[in-house]
Design an enzyme around this catalytic site. Sequence first.
Site, PDB file in Angstrom:
ATOM      1  N   LYS A  51      -6.130  -0.444 -13.790  1.00 53.22           N
ATOM      2  CA  LYS A  51      -7.296  -0.473 -12.890  1.00 53.22           C
ATOM      3  C   LYS A  51      -8.056   0.868 -12.927  1.00 53.22           C
ATOM      4  O   LYS A  51      -9.293   0.901 -12.953  1.00 53.22           O
ATOM      5  CB  LYS A  51      -6.818  -0.800 -11.465  1.00 53.22           C
ATOM      6  CG  LYS A  51      -7.881  -0.706 -10.396  1.00 53.22           C
ATOM      7  CD  LYS A  51      -8.979  -1.705 -10.581  1.00 53.22           C
ATOM      8  CE  LYS A  51     -10.098  -1.478  -9.584  1.00 53.22           C
ATOM      9  NZ  LYS A  51     -11.329  -2.168  -9.956  1.00 53.22           N
ATOM     10  N   LYS A  97     -13.001   8.111  -5.384  1.00 57.19           N
ATOM     11  CA  LYS A  97     -11.525   8.136  -5.284  1.00 57.19           C
ATOM     12  C   LYS A  97     -10.902   7.671  -6.608  1.00 57.19           C
ATOM     13  O   LYS A  97      -9.950   8.263  -7.117  1.00 57.19           O
ATOM     14  CB  LYS A  97     -11.114   7.225  -4.115  1.00 57.19           C
ATOM     15  CG  LYS A  97      -9.648   6.918  -3.948  1.00 57.19           C
ATOM     16  CD  LYS A  97      -9.235   5.512  -4.360  1.00 57.19           C
ATOM     17  CE  LYS A  97      -9.985   4.358  -3.774  1.00 57.19           C
ATOM     18  NZ  LYS A  97      -9.583   3.042  -4.235  1.00 57.19           N
ATOM     19  N   THR A 107      -6.685  -0.457  -4.710  1.00 58.88           N
ATOM     20  CA  THR A 107      -6.696   0.439  -5.874  1.00 58.88           C
ATOM     21  C   THR A 107      -6.078   1.771  -5.469  1.00 58.88           C
ATOM     22  O   THR A 107      -6.661   2.520  -4.678  1.00 58.88           O
ATOM     23  CB  THR A 107      -8.132   0.680  -6.377  1.00 58.88           C
ATOM     24  OG1 THR A 107      -8.744  -0.574  -6.654  1.00 58.88           O
ATOM     25  CG2 THR A 107      -8.115   1.533  -7.643  1.00 58.88           C
TER      26      THR A 107
HETATM   27  N1  LIG Z   1     -15.594  -3.228  -3.043  1.00 58.92           N
HETATM   28  C1  LIG Z   1     -15.310  -3.461  -4.313  1.00 58.92           C
HETATM   29  O1  LIG Z   1     -16.162  -3.832  -5.128  1.00 58.92           O
HETATM   30  C2  LIG Z   1     -13.915  -3.282  -4.830  1.00 58.92           C
HETATM   31  C3  LIG Z   1     -12.966  -2.539  -4.164  1.00 58.92           C
HETATM   32  N2  LIG Z   1     -11.710  -2.405  -4.699  1.00 58.92           N
HETATM   33  C4  LIG Z   1     -10.678  -1.640  -4.007  1.00 58.92           C
HETATM   34  O2  LIG Z   1     -10.233  -2.467  -2.945  1.00 58.92           O
HETATM   35  C5  LIG Z   1      -9.879  -1.671  -1.822  1.00 58.92           C
HETATM   36  C6  LIG Z   1     -10.706  -2.110  -0.619  1.00 58.92           C
HETATM   37  O3  LIG Z   1     -12.061  -1.935  -0.947  1.00 58.92           O
HETATM   38  P1  LIG Z   1     -13.242  -2.435   0.033  1.00 58.92           P
HETATM   39  O4  LIG Z   1     -12.867  -3.695   0.677  1.00 58.92           O
HETATM   40  O5  LIG Z   1     -14.466  -2.341  -0.765  1.00 58.92           O
HETATM   41  O6  LIG Z   1     -13.217  -1.249   1.093  1.00 58.92           O
HETATM   42  P2  LIG Z   1     -13.723  -1.201   2.600  1.00 58.92           P
HETATM   43  O7  LIG Z   1     -13.998   0.236   2.849  1.00 58.92           O
HETATM   44  O8  LIG Z   1     -14.761  -2.203   2.857  1.00 58.92           O
HETATM   45  O9  LIG Z   1     -12.404  -1.624   3.420  1.00 58.92           O
HETATM   46  C7  LIG Z   1     -11.303  -0.769   3.503  1.00 58.92           C
HETATM   47  C8  LIG Z   1     -10.197  -1.412   4.327  1.00 58.92           C
HETATM   48  O10 LIG Z   1      -9.111  -0.475   4.454  1.00 58.92           O
HETATM   49  C9  LIG Z   1      -8.830  -0.315   5.867  1.00 58.92           C
HETATM   50  N3  LIG Z   1      -8.308   1.016   6.118  1.00 58.92           N
HETATM   51  C10 LIG Z   1      -8.849   2.202   5.752  1.00 58.92           C
HETATM   52  N4  LIG Z   1      -8.074   3.223   6.164  1.00 58.92           N
HETATM   53  C11 LIG Z   1      -7.027   2.670   6.822  1.00 58.92           C
HETATM   54  C12 LIG Z   1      -5.865   3.205   7.463  1.00 58.92           C
HETATM   55  N5  LIG Z   1      -5.630   4.524   7.510  1.00 58.92           N
HETATM   56  N6  LIG Z   1      -5.008   2.340   8.026  1.00 58.92           N
HETATM   57  C13 LIG Z   1      -5.236   1.013   7.977  1.00 58.92           C
HETATM   58  N7  LIG Z   1      -6.298   0.433   7.385  1.00 58.92           N
HETATM   59  C14 LIG Z   1      -7.180   1.262   6.801  1.00 58.92           C
HETATM   60  C15 LIG Z   1     -10.150  -0.576   6.550  1.00 58.92           C
HETATM   61  O11 LIG Z   1      -9.921  -0.841   7.918  1.00 58.92           O
HETATM   62  P3  LIG Z   1     -11.112  -0.635   8.988  1.00 58.92           P
HETATM   63  O12 LIG Z   1     -11.921  -1.895   8.932  1.00 58.92           O
HETATM   64  O13 LIG Z   1     -10.410  -0.432  10.260  1.00 58.92           O
HETATM   65  O14 LIG Z   1     -11.898   0.573   8.561  1.00 58.92           O
HETATM   66  C16 LIG Z   1     -10.635  -1.782   5.752  1.00 58.92           C
HETATM   67  O15 LIG Z   1      -9.964  -2.949   6.142  1.00 58.92           O
HETATM   68  C17 LIG Z   1     -10.102  -0.218  -2.259  1.00 58.92           C
HETATM   69  O16 LIG Z   1      -8.900   0.287  -2.756  1.00 58.92           O
HETATM   70  C18 LIG Z   1     -11.139  -0.355  -3.363  1.00 58.92           C
HETATM   71  O17 LIG Z   1     -11.091   0.729  -4.265  1.00 58.92           O
HETATM   72  C19 LIG Z   1     -11.341  -3.036  -5.853  1.00 58.92           C
HETATM   73  C20 LIG Z   1     -12.233  -3.799  -6.525  1.00 58.92           C
HETATM   74  C21 LIG Z   1     -13.599  -3.937  -6.091  1.00 58.92           C
HETATM   75  O1  LIG Z   2     -13.069  -1.332  -8.031  1.00 59.61           O
HETATM   76  C1  LIG Z   2     -14.173  -1.871  -8.047  1.00 59.61           C
HETATM   77  C2  LIG Z   2     -14.607  -2.610  -9.196  1.00 59.61           C
HETATM   78  C3  LIG Z   2     -15.986  -3.159  -9.067  1.00 59.61           C
HETATM   79  C4  LIG Z   2     -16.286  -4.053 -10.249  1.00 59.61           C
HETATM   80  O2  LIG Z   2     -15.373  -4.360 -11.047  1.00 59.61           O
HETATM   81  O3  LIG Z   2     -17.443  -4.479 -10.344  1.00 59.61           O
END
Ligand SMILES: NC(=O)C1=CN([C@@H]2O[C@H](COP(=O)(O)OP(=O)(O)OC[C@H]3O[C@@H](n4cnc5c(N)ncnc54)[C@H](OP(=O)(O)O)[C@@H]3O)[C@@H](O)[C@H]2O)C=CC1
Ligand SMILES: O=CCCC(=O)O
Length: 294
Positions: A170, A238, A95
């Site tokens: 989104k 964010k 996102t």
């Molecule tokens: N969780 C949710 O319910 C949802 C999340 N999203 C979106 O999906 C994305 C991921 O979310 P989520 O999995 O929850 O987040 P997490 O915080 O669990 O994971 C984030 C990921 O990004 C990596 N990362 C962060 N900073 C860097 C960097 N500078 N360089 C390389 N890798 C980096 C992390 O690596 P490391 O392990 O090394 O920290 C990790 O793999 C976000 O944009 C979020 O907004 C969308 C829908 C639902």
């Molecule tokens: O970006 C996160 C979305 C979480 C949700 O749709 O429940």
Amino acid sequence: MEVGFLGLGIMGKAMSMNLLRHGFKVTVWNRTLSKSHELVEHGASVAETPAEVVRKCKYTIAMLSDPSAALSVVFGKDGILEQICAGKSYVDMSTVDADTSSKISEAIKERGGYFLEAPVSGSKKPAEDGQLVILAAGEKALYEEVIPAFNVMGKKSFYLGQVGNGAKMKLVVNMIMGSMMNAFSEGLVLAGRSGLEPSVLLDVLDLGGIANPMFRLKGPTMIQGSHSPAFPLKHQQKDMRLALALGDETATSMPVAAAANEAFKKARSMGLGDLDFSAVYETVKALEEPSRNS
Ligand SMILES: NC(=O)C1=CN([C@@H]2O[C@H](COP(=O)(O)OP(=O)(O)OC[C@H]3O[C@@H](n4cnc5c(N)ncnc54)[C@H](OP(=O)(O)O)[C@@H]3O)[C@@H](O)[C@H]2O)C=CC1
Ligand SMILES: O=CCCC(=O)O
């Protein structure tokens, strides 16, 4: 089909696991290597850099935390741009805002590669169950090529046209969700302070016109004060920030979203950023209870 997957956080791990389960050959990369171990046990290969993933795979998918992470994995040392070329494709499911997506798209196209943005609606459990809603935009031919992967990760995919439209859709969805979570939190606290049973409020809500899966799923754990992260609060804040910036660009007045953003910022300042976004409830609870005479 062989795919690369960058970013094994809450979402990326579940999504890449689904791909493996459905017979895709997956090469993973994560900044913190240890998060790839479980995927390897399920058959994934590991690459040392994002560039190595692209060198190996025709299609590379990313699921990264925010615009700065998304940009650094593309433009940084050992990043995507070092290997992307004609015949290679990059699908960013993180996102981010439309500007970030457009920058990435332009750079990839300049090198002859193909780009699709494809953020998702749905959280940890839908990601585990392959029930995400995919909001894709960009290269239409690429969208059609990666439909088999989308069908494994999601229950429905939308193709929304030019790059930026997926990001915008989104952000609008998450702006609404974040505002709802704040109203819900205030309602739970208000019910409790008015001598009502919050769990009964949940039952009442669930039978009426504003019943929804989020209240149903999060309500009971919020009342218990449990906010195990499915969608980390720092990411929700964010998204509010990026949605408000979109509101600035389009001269859209969003006082409700602005107030919700302030509550998420307060929650972050209280050290709640890594908890689920439902932890914003704690900021409402933390406000001093008014005296009975005031
Ligand atoms: N969780 C949710 O319910 C949802 C999340 N999203 C979106 O999906 C994305 C991921 O979310 P989520 O999995 O929850 O987040 P997490 O915080 O669990 O994971 C984030 C990921 O990004 C990596 N990362 C962060 N900073 C860097 C960097 N500078 N360089 C390389 N890798 C980096 C992390 O690596 P490391 O392990 O090394 O920290 C990790 O793999 C976000 O944009 C979020 O907004 C969308 C829908 C639902
Ligand atoms: O970006 C996160 C979305 C979480 C949700 O749709 O429940």
